[in-house]
Write a protein that holds these residues in place. Sequence first.
Motif, short mmCIF file in Angstrom:
data_model
loop_
_atom_site.label_atom_id
_atom_site.label_comp_id
_atom_site.label_asym_id
_atom_site.label_seq_id
_atom_site.Cartn_x
_atom_site.Cartn_y
_atom_site.Cartn_z
N VAL A 10 0.90 -1.23 0.11
CA VAL A 10 0.18 0.10 0.19
C VAL A 10 1.30 1.39 0.10
N ASP B 287 1.71 4.48 -2.94
CA ASP B 287 1.55 5.83 -2.52
C ASP B 287 2.59 6.83 -2.94
N LEU C 276 -4.66 1.33 -1.45
CA LEU C 276 -6.05 1.71 -1.20
C LEU C 276 -7.19 0.56 -1.83
N VAL D 229 1.66 -0.93 5.17
CA VAL D 229 1.33 0.06 6.07
C VAL D 229 1.48 1.01 6.75
N HIS E 74 -4.90 4.18 7.08
CA HIS E 74 -3.99 2.31 6.22
C HIS E 74 -4.98 1.37 7.17
#
Length: 218
Positions: free
Chosen positions: A134, A138, A145, A169, A174
């Motif tokens: 994740v 980002d 997500l 995470v 998150h």
Amino acid sequence: MKFFVDTANLNEIREAHDLGVLDGVTTNPSLMAKEGIKGYDAVMAHYKAICEIVDGDISAEVIATDYEGMISEGENLAQLHPNIVVKVPMTKDGVKAIRYFSQKGIKTNCTLVFSAGQALLAAKAGATYVSPFVGRLDDVATDGLQLIEQIVGIYANYGYQTQVLAASVRHVMHLVQCAEIGADVVTCPLNVITGLLNHPLTDIGLAKFLADHKKVNA
């Protein structure tokens, strides 16, 4: 949702276990190096030490990048303890290794997954877990997500038993959002899990209760 702690630090693992919510552990060579664990025998002994603390799946990552090397390392890791999950990278040889391990009844975690297509391949090969990253998505302006949600949906469409293990995470939101969209597992540093304990209104409420108790019993 299962909570895994992403560390090789035995004290952190014990703390997470004592909290009463720990389901497993994920590790990798970088985390081992961070704890000063060097050499084959030391690494194997450290995995055994983790297994003595946690009654749950422990992901242990192979170093090899070729099929034969992954098989050799993975079989050695699997022999350490029934809870060991062989962590394999999302590569062509990695997918082949996952199929081999699946047929042998050895649990696997397909790591470094960054697309739904990769997750689909891992599930078809028989991976026990698939680990989409994740936070790293980002970092490159991609919604990590959203990928979790996409994989969860695809697996539900076809009844794949592979569990979606949300990795990289980095904070409480998150974790909560992964729970909202149906990730089976989240792995993260201990401070993210303990961060779920915190809310300012809880602190204010407790302080008031204690102050009122002190007044009544003064």
